[in-house]
Design an enzyme around this catalytic site. Structure first.
Site, PDB file in Angstrom:
ATOM      1  N   THR A 110      78.334 -44.972  69.066  1.00  0.00           N
ATOM      2  CA  THR A 110      77.506 -44.626  67.895  1.00  0.00           C
ATOM      3  C   THR A 110      77.440 -43.107  67.746  1.00  0.00           C
ATOM      4  O   THR A 110      77.224 -42.383  68.719  1.00  0.00           O
ATOM      5  CB  THR A 110      76.094 -45.224  68.058  1.00  0.00           C
ATOM      6  OG1 THR A 110      76.249 -46.632  68.170  1.00  0.00           O
ATOM      7  CG2 THR A 110      75.205 -44.896  66.870  1.00  0.00           C
ATOM      8  N   SER A 115      83.879 -26.745  68.630  1.00  0.00           N
ATOM      9  CA  SER A 115      82.660 -27.151  69.331  1.00  0.00           C
ATOM     10  C   SER A 115      81.429 -26.667  68.572  1.00  0.00           C
ATOM     11  O   SER A 115      81.364 -25.497  68.182  1.00  0.00           O
ATOM     12  CB  SER A 115      82.694 -26.519  70.728  1.00  0.00           C
ATOM     13  OG  SER A 115      81.493 -26.782  71.403  1.00  0.00           O
ATOM     14  N   CYS A 130      81.090 -21.177  82.696  1.00  0.00           N
ATOM     15  CA  CYS A 130      81.203 -22.111  83.819  1.00  0.00           C
ATOM     16  C   CYS A 130      81.629 -21.397  85.095  1.00  0.00           C
ATOM     17  O   CYS A 130      81.318 -21.856  86.184  1.00  0.00           O
ATOM     18  CB  CYS A 130      82.179 -23.220  83.489  1.00  0.00           C
ATOM     19  SG  CYS A 130      83.054 -22.976  81.974  1.00  0.00           S
ATOM     20  N   GLN A 155      86.636 -20.838  70.005  1.00  0.00           N
ATOM     21  CA  GLN A 155      86.086 -19.481  69.824  1.00  0.00           C
ATOM     22  C   GLN A 155      86.506 -18.852  68.499  1.00  0.00           C
ATOM     23  O   GLN A 155      86.256 -17.669  68.270  1.00  0.00           O
ATOM     24  CB  GLN A 155      86.504 -18.572  70.994  1.00  0.00           C
ATOM     25  CG  GLN A 155      85.915 -18.984  72.330  1.00  0.00           C
ATOM     26  CD  GLN A 155      84.390 -18.826  72.416  1.00  0.00           C
ATOM     27  OE1 GLN A 155      83.747 -18.252  71.529  1.00  0.00           O
ATOM     28  NE2 GLN A 155      83.802 -19.359  73.478  1.00  0.00           N
TER      29      GLN A 155
END
Ligand code: PLP
Length: 378
Positions: free
Chosen positions: A233, A196, A321, A176
């Site tokens: 990959t 992220s 979540c 964050q």
């Protein structure tokens, strides 16, 4: 008009990132192939790594691309434990993201002693508590940079110094913080930092872990990619998008932070003036500029959020979540909020947020709260 103020859950993908991702899908080589299509893909991978490393003050070799923030943190935490075989103690805080807390509970079940630092009423940890807690048995100190529910920023630079002087690894979950505030890993002695893509205007399915030069962190996935640190990959379109997102974030870091801070102040001031029962959680602590977490007495956040959504405003009650579960927030409970831990609304802005969107919230929210509060007292 739709107003999206849930950017801590996920962000809009920047048009420039979408363009870079589409290019990678057309120029579809595998970066491990020796032919020209592969080498073109390899160049895109190297460019993205260079861009991200510039954003956080790292060198390109210190970046490992992963699938998300959760994977990055799990790799750091499990790796730090594996690299400290004689040590059985971990320090973290009570208010970390559920993805971290779940892993610490798992490690506890494996026999680790986990110390979870308390926070005060504003969501702050006490560094002297950390200092008292770390010992030569501490394998890892892991503390988030910025809290996803309140935006409260921990003093991670000082915490990293304390951990390092006790001989422990230091990891920070900067999911964050990355792209919203300055991160300089030259000045800050962290061993590991997680971020992220989808929280900083890149796509979902990509993250990165900074691993300090010289640390031979064991992989979660074995294979030759990412210099043997993360097999599989590479998700090149998403990685290229993250590279572009890093360049965009870096170019607009100061102006973006100032603008989000100004809009957040407008929002908070407007709400405090028109909704007497509103209280801003973490207001007295340093916070990232885009987040505000507001309690409305004991009114349930789910009902407020539902009405906001019907009016075209998307916000959240906390971690995406757990949102929908109507569970009290573990972050607000740790801050001592009691019943109003179930009653907080999080607005999280981005650099795309406009004055009109803030005005829309200020036009609608006071009426919603007033109606609900009246029903309660009738
Ligand atoms: N850490 C924090 C502070 C977060 O806010 C989130 C997502 O909400 C994560 C970790 C998990 O990141 P990801 O969704 O990329 O796995």
């Amino acid at each position: 008009m739709s107003t999206y103020l849930d950017n801590n859950a996920t962000t809009r993908v920047a048009p420039e990132c979408i363009e870079a991702m589409l290019e990678c899908m057309e120029d579809y080589g595998n970066p491990s192939s020796m032919h020209s299509l592969g080498q073109s893909a390899k160049k895109r991978l190297m460019d993205a790594r260079a861009s991200l490393s510039r954003l956080i003050g790292a060198s390109p070799q210190e970046i490992v691309f992963t699938s998300c923030g959760t994977e990055s943190s799990h790799m750091a935490i499990l790796g730090a434990c594996a690299l400290s075989p004689g040590k059985r103690h971990i320090v973290t805080s009570r208010v970390e993201h559920p993805s971290q807390l779940a892993l610490f509970a798992h490690l506890e079940a494996q026999g680790y002693e986990v110390t979870r630092l308390d926070v005060d009423g504003e969501g702050r940890i006490a560094l002297d508590e950390l200092e008292k807690t770390v010992t030569d048995d501490t394998a890892l100190v892991s503390l988030m940079w910025a809290n996803n529910e309140t935006g409260v920023v921990f003093p991670v630079e000082e915490a990293a110094r304390i951990a390092k002087s006790a001989g422990s690894f230091f990891h920070t979950d900067a999911v964050q913080a990355a792209g919203k505030t300055k991160i300089d890993l030259v000045a800050m002695p962290a061993d590991f930092l997680s971020l992220s893509g989808h929280k900083m205007h890149a796509a979902k399915g990509v993250g990165a872990l900074f691993v300090r030069k010289g640390i031979k962190l064991p992989p979660l996935f074995f294979g030759h990619q990412e210099r043997g640190r993360r097999g599989g990959t590479e998700n090149l379109p998403a990685i290229a998008g993250l590279g572009v997102a890093s360049d965009l974030a870096m170019a607009g870091l100061e102006s973006g932070e100032a603008r989000m801070g100004m809009l957040r102040s407008k929002l908070e001031k407007g709400i405090l003036e028109t909704v007497p029962i509103a209280r801003i959680n973490g207001f007295g602590a340093p916070r990232v500029a885009n987040t505000t977490n507001i309690s409305f007495g004991e009114l349930e956040s789910e009902a407020i959020l539902d009405r906001l959504d019907k009016a075209g405003i998307q916000a959240s009650s906390g971690a995406a979540c757990t949102a929908g579960g109507n569970e009290p927030s573990h972050v607000l409970l740790a801050m001592g909020l009691g019943k109003s831990a179930q009653a907080a609304v999080r607005f999280s802005l981005s650099r795309y947020t406009t004055e009109e969107e803030i005005a829309q919230v200020l036009g609608i929210l006071p009426g919603i709260v007033e109606t609900m509060a009246t029903w309660r007292t009738e």
